[in-house]
Design an enzyme around this catalytic site. Structure first.
Site, mmCIF file in Angstrom:
data_model
loop_
_atom_site.group_PDB
_atom_site.id
_atom_site.type_symbol
_atom_site.label_atom_id
_atom_site.label_comp_id
_atom_site.label_asym_id
_atom_site.label_seq_id
_atom_site.Cartn_x
_atom_site.Cartn_y
_atom_site.Cartn_z
ATOM 1 N N HIS A 125 0.786 -1.152 -0.067
ATOM 2 C CA HIS A 125 0.195 -0.091 0.084
ATOM 3 C C HIS A 125 0.961 1.373 -0.046
ATOM 4 C CE1 HIS A 125 0.341 -0.111 4.347
ATOM 5 N NE2 HIS A 125 0.096 1.468 4.244
ATOM 6 N N ASP A 170 -0.085 -7.532 1.704
ATOM 7 C CA ASP A 170 0.323 -6.295 1.750
ATOM 8 C C ASP A 170 1.761 -6.334 1.859
ATOM 9 O OD1 ASP A 170 0.318 -3.329 1.871
ATOM 10 O OD2 ASP A 170 -0.143 -3.331 3.905
ATOM 11 N N SER A 218 4.480 2.356 8.060
ATOM 12 C CA SER A 218 4.023 1.438 7.039
ATOM 13 C C SER A 218 5.146 0.812 6.275
ATOM 14 C CB SER A 218 2.953 2.022 6.119
ATOM 15 O OG SER A 218 1.685 2.262 6.622
#
Length: 263
Positions: free
Chosen positions: A65, A117, A210
């Site tokens: 992402h 992911d 992230s």
């Protein structure tokens, strides 16, 4: 963190919530404590917008992402290696902003659920390895970290509170993994076996963390057990959900070739 339907998550610069962010309740890392730590840099805005882990002299693991929207083009992203304090170069003589050549998001990445992911960044040229820039090992299929609970460390330059300011220096936080059944019972019902949950009271990753690694040490050698993916804000009573790297060893090897593993 990334956005999951029905969840109020930390929002990243991509317009999606990044996984747990820039370390809440942690502390400043020692300079170059994590020589495999990578920062994905928005080269136009000159800021770190995601983390990653160097796993060879030419590949960085991160969250899929992180490489969506404006950041789907390698021309918009630089890979920062060997740095600690983003405001000065004097503490990091080996710091380099490496240009990427290609992005390899997992072909089955689902932005609705954040399953799969994970992504690989191929650098335009092999990076010079030295004391401050060294790859981290991949887990073996039977490596510790598959059985919970286990202690992991999560470094990052993300925010130190939900909606707060990012950190100029690399920070780290100690977290504990938990079983997926326990994670689901605490509010993360969509968790699947290829994901791994973390929790510690008052501690978490946060926005812009992230893609950063969850690190375990086996016989003195660090390896990457997970990648920060998503969570409900930061340091709440709900666990964070991360990508379980061990579930993707075959895909990593097909994409990047055979890389060193912890043994």
């Amino acid at each position: 963190m990334a956005t999951v339907a029905g969840a109020v998550l930390a929002v990243s610069p991509l317009g999606v919530a990044p996984p747990a962010g820039a370390v809440v309740g942690g502390q400043e890392a020692r300079p170059h404590q994590y020589p495999f730590m990578a920062g994905l840099v928005d080269v136009l805005e000159r800021r770190v917008m995601c983390g990653g882990a160097l796993i060879g002299d030419r590949y960085v693991l991160t969250a899929a992402h992180c490489l969506t929207g404006s950041y789907s083009s390698p021309s918009r992203v630089g890979v920062l290696l060997g740095d600690h304090d983003l405001t000065t170069g004097s503490d990091s003589p080996h710091a380099v902003l490496a240009p990427p050549a290609r992005f390899f998001p997992h072909p089955e990445y689902d932005p609705e659920t954040q399953r799969n992911d994970i992504a690989l960044v191929e650098l335009a040229a092999p990076v010079a390895l030295n004391r401050d820039v060294r790859p981290i090992g991949l887990p073996t299929p039977a490596a510790p970290g598959g059985s919970e609970p286990a202690r992991v460390e999560a470094p990052g330059w993300g925010t130190t509170s939900f909606g707060g300011r990012t950190s100029d220096v690399l920070r780290t936080v100690a977290l504990t993994t938990m079983s997926n059944s326990a994670c689901a019972s605490r509010g993360m019902a969509q968790v699947v076996p290829s994901q791994i949950c973390t929790y510690a009271p008052g501690r978490d990753t946060c926005q812009y963390d992230s893609g950063g690694p969850l690190v375990r040490t086996l016989r003195g050698r660090p390896y990457v057990v997970g990648l920060v993916s998503y969570g409900k804000e930061c340091a709440t009573d709900t666990p964070a959900v991360n990508t379980r790297v061990r579930s993707y060893l075959s895909w990593i090897e097909r994409t990047a070739g055979r890389l060193p593993r912890a043994s």
